[in-house]
Write a protein that holds these residues in place. Structure first.
Motif, PDB file in Angstrom:
ATOM      1  N   VAL A  90       4.144   2.358  12.226  1.00 12.21           N
ATOM      2  CA  VAL A  90       4.854   2.592  10.804  1.00 12.21           C
ATOM      3  C   VAL A  90       4.296   1.349   9.973  1.00 12.21           C
ATOM      4  O   VAL A  90       4.369   1.283   8.785  1.00 12.21           O
ATOM      5  CB  VAL A  90       6.490   2.107  11.055  1.00 12.21           C
ATOM      6  CG1 VAL A  90       6.723   0.869  11.652  1.00 12.21           C
ATOM      7  CG2 VAL A  90       7.360   2.574   9.801  1.00 12.21           C
ATOM      8  N   ARG A  91       3.626   0.328  10.511  1.00 11.20           N
ATOM      9  CA  ARG A  91       3.153  -0.710   9.623  1.00 11.20           C
ATOM     10  C   ARG A  91       1.940  -0.422   8.905  1.00 11.20           C
ATOM     11  O   ARG A  91       1.342  -0.911   7.926  1.00 11.20           O
ATOM     12  CB  ARG A  91       2.850  -1.877  10.325  1.00 11.20           C
ATOM     13  CG  ARG A  91       4.081  -2.774  11.168  1.00 11.20           C
ATOM     14  CD  ARG A  91       3.418  -3.699  12.110  1.00 11.20           C
ATOM     15  NE  ARG A  91       4.673  -4.419  12.714  1.00 11.20           N
ATOM     16  CZ  ARG A  91       5.337  -5.595  12.299  1.00 11.20           C
ATOM     17  NH1 ARG A  91       4.757  -5.876  11.169  1.00 11.20           N
ATOM     18  NH2 ARG A  91       6.353  -6.001  12.845  1.00 11.20           N
ATOM     19  N   VAL A  92       1.383   0.859   9.154  1.00 13.41           N
ATOM     20  CA  VAL A  92       0.116   1.379   8.464  1.00 13.41           C
ATOM     21  C   VAL A  92       0.639   2.508   7.279  1.00 13.41           C
ATOM     22  O   VAL A  92       1.058   3.433   8.023  1.00 13.41           O
ATOM     23  CB  VAL A  92      -1.004   1.785   9.409  1.00 13.41           C
ATOM     24  CG1 VAL A  92      -1.969   2.546   8.602  1.00 13.41           C
ATOM     25  CG2 VAL A  92      -1.225   0.853  10.415  1.00 13.41           C
ATOM     26  N   PHE A  93       0.366   2.165   6.209  1.00 16.76           N
ATOM     27  CA  PHE A  93       0.829   3.465   5.097  1.00 16.76           C
ATOM     28  C   PHE A  93      -0.449   3.485   4.546  1.00 16.76           C
ATOM     29  O   PHE A  93      -0.795   2.682   3.573  1.00 16.76           O
ATOM     30  CB  PHE A  93       1.854   2.656   4.358  1.00 16.76           C
ATOM     31  CG  PHE A  93       2.530   3.780   3.634  1.00 16.76           C
ATOM     32  CD1 PHE A  93       3.443   4.404   4.012  1.00 16.76           C
ATOM     33  CD2 PHE A  93       2.367   3.858   1.953  1.00 16.76           C
ATOM     34  CE1 PHE A  93       4.085   5.636   3.016  1.00 16.76           C
ATOM     35  CE2 PHE A  93       2.949   4.700   1.244  1.00 16.76           C
ATOM     36  CZ  PHE A  93       3.748   5.483   1.761  1.00 16.76           C
ATOM     37  N   ARG A  94      -0.930   4.859   4.669  1.00 17.18           N
ATOM     38  CA  ARG A  94      -2.243   5.230   3.866  1.00 17.18           C
ATOM     39  C   ARG A  94      -1.821   6.250   2.783  1.00 17.18           C
ATOM     40  O   ARG A  94      -1.184   7.054   2.951  1.00 17.18           O
ATOM     41  CB  ARG A  94      -3.237   5.546   4.903  1.00 17.18           C
ATOM     42  CG  ARG A  94      -3.712   4.385   5.676  1.00 17.18           C
ATOM     43  CD  ARG A  94      -4.828   4.944   6.622  1.00 17.18           C
ATOM     44  NE  ARG A  94      -5.197   3.898   7.626  1.00 17.18           N
ATOM     45  CZ  ARG A  94      -4.987   3.901   8.892  1.00 17.18           C
ATOM     46  NH1 ARG A  94      -4.111   4.846   9.442  1.00 17.18           N
ATOM     47  NH2 ARG A  94      -5.247   2.864   9.411  1.00 17.18           N
TER      48      ARG A  94
END
Length: 221
Positions: free
Chosen positions: A116-120
């Motif tokens: 969830v900490r990665v938002f692309r």
């Protein structure tokens, strides 16, 4: 075994088959990436998965029914009293989720969905566009409609919600159980509105708001 149970089992088995074909497409994408040296990230593979599942689903109902809109419960989004009620209910549902997460009773968001900490950018497309369209067409369109005709709306609500939760099994058992109430909520929106346009819009809003929260907390990556 009653006709309703048989129809429910057949619908669930077909849903599993569509999902399995989607994963086969993901496996093919991984092989292509290895052969070509292209960087097929998780977001690309997820996008390929949704394209595969959606394509197989539409092809099946077209061949079986000669149409797409009716068996998948596609219809217009009506901005009426029902939509307003569900808008308020959606905000209340999300408020309850936030309170539960902050209480620590079930962990935090990162426990529910890895990464969830990665938002692309492509991840945002998957969450706000691809997932609401394909998942609502599959669970509240195809599966719900088939079961409702044979066994009634209550059975359709329960079976489609459990199947929706199981569909997210790769994220862990906790996430599966977290998705069942969401599946019931989406299913009830589909039942009251008569088609999947409202549940699709709610689904997109919920995913988008979670993505926006991740963006504000961790930034665009």
């Amino acid at each position: 075994m009653t006709a309703g149970v048989r129809t429910s089992l057949a619908g669930v088995l077909l849903t599993v088959l569509f999902t399995a074909l989607g994963y086969r497409a993901v496996g093919f994408g991984v092989q292509v990436g290895r052969l070509t040296g292209l960087d097929f990230s998780g977001d690309v593979l997820e996008f390929l998965f949704f394209i595969a599942v959606g394509g197989v689903l539409v092809a099946y109902v077209w061949l079986a029914d000669g149409a797409v809109s009716r068996p998948l419960a596609f219809g217009p989004l009506r901005l009426d009293r029902i939509a307003l009620v569900f808008l308020v209910a959606t905000l209340a549902y999300q408020a309850v989720e936030i309170v539960i997460f902050l209480s620590g009773l079930v962990g935090d968001v990162s426990d529910l969905k890895p990464g969830v900490r990665v938002f692309r950018p492509l991840g945002a497309v998957n969450a706000v566009i691809m997932a609401p369209i394909v998942e609502e067409a599959l669970f509240r369109g195809f599966l719900f409609t088939r079961i409702e005709k044979a066994a009634g709306s209550r059975w359709a609500l329960m079976v489609s919600a459990v199947a929706f939760g199981a569909f997210h099994g790769e994220n862990g058992l906790l996430y599966v159980f977290a998705m069942i109430p969401a599946g019931l909520f989406f299913g009830y929106a589909r039942l009251k509105s008569g088609n999947i346009a409202l549940s699709m819009a709610i689904h997109a809003w919920m995913n988008g708001s979670i993505g926006l929260l991740a963006l504000l907390m961790y930034g665009w990556q």
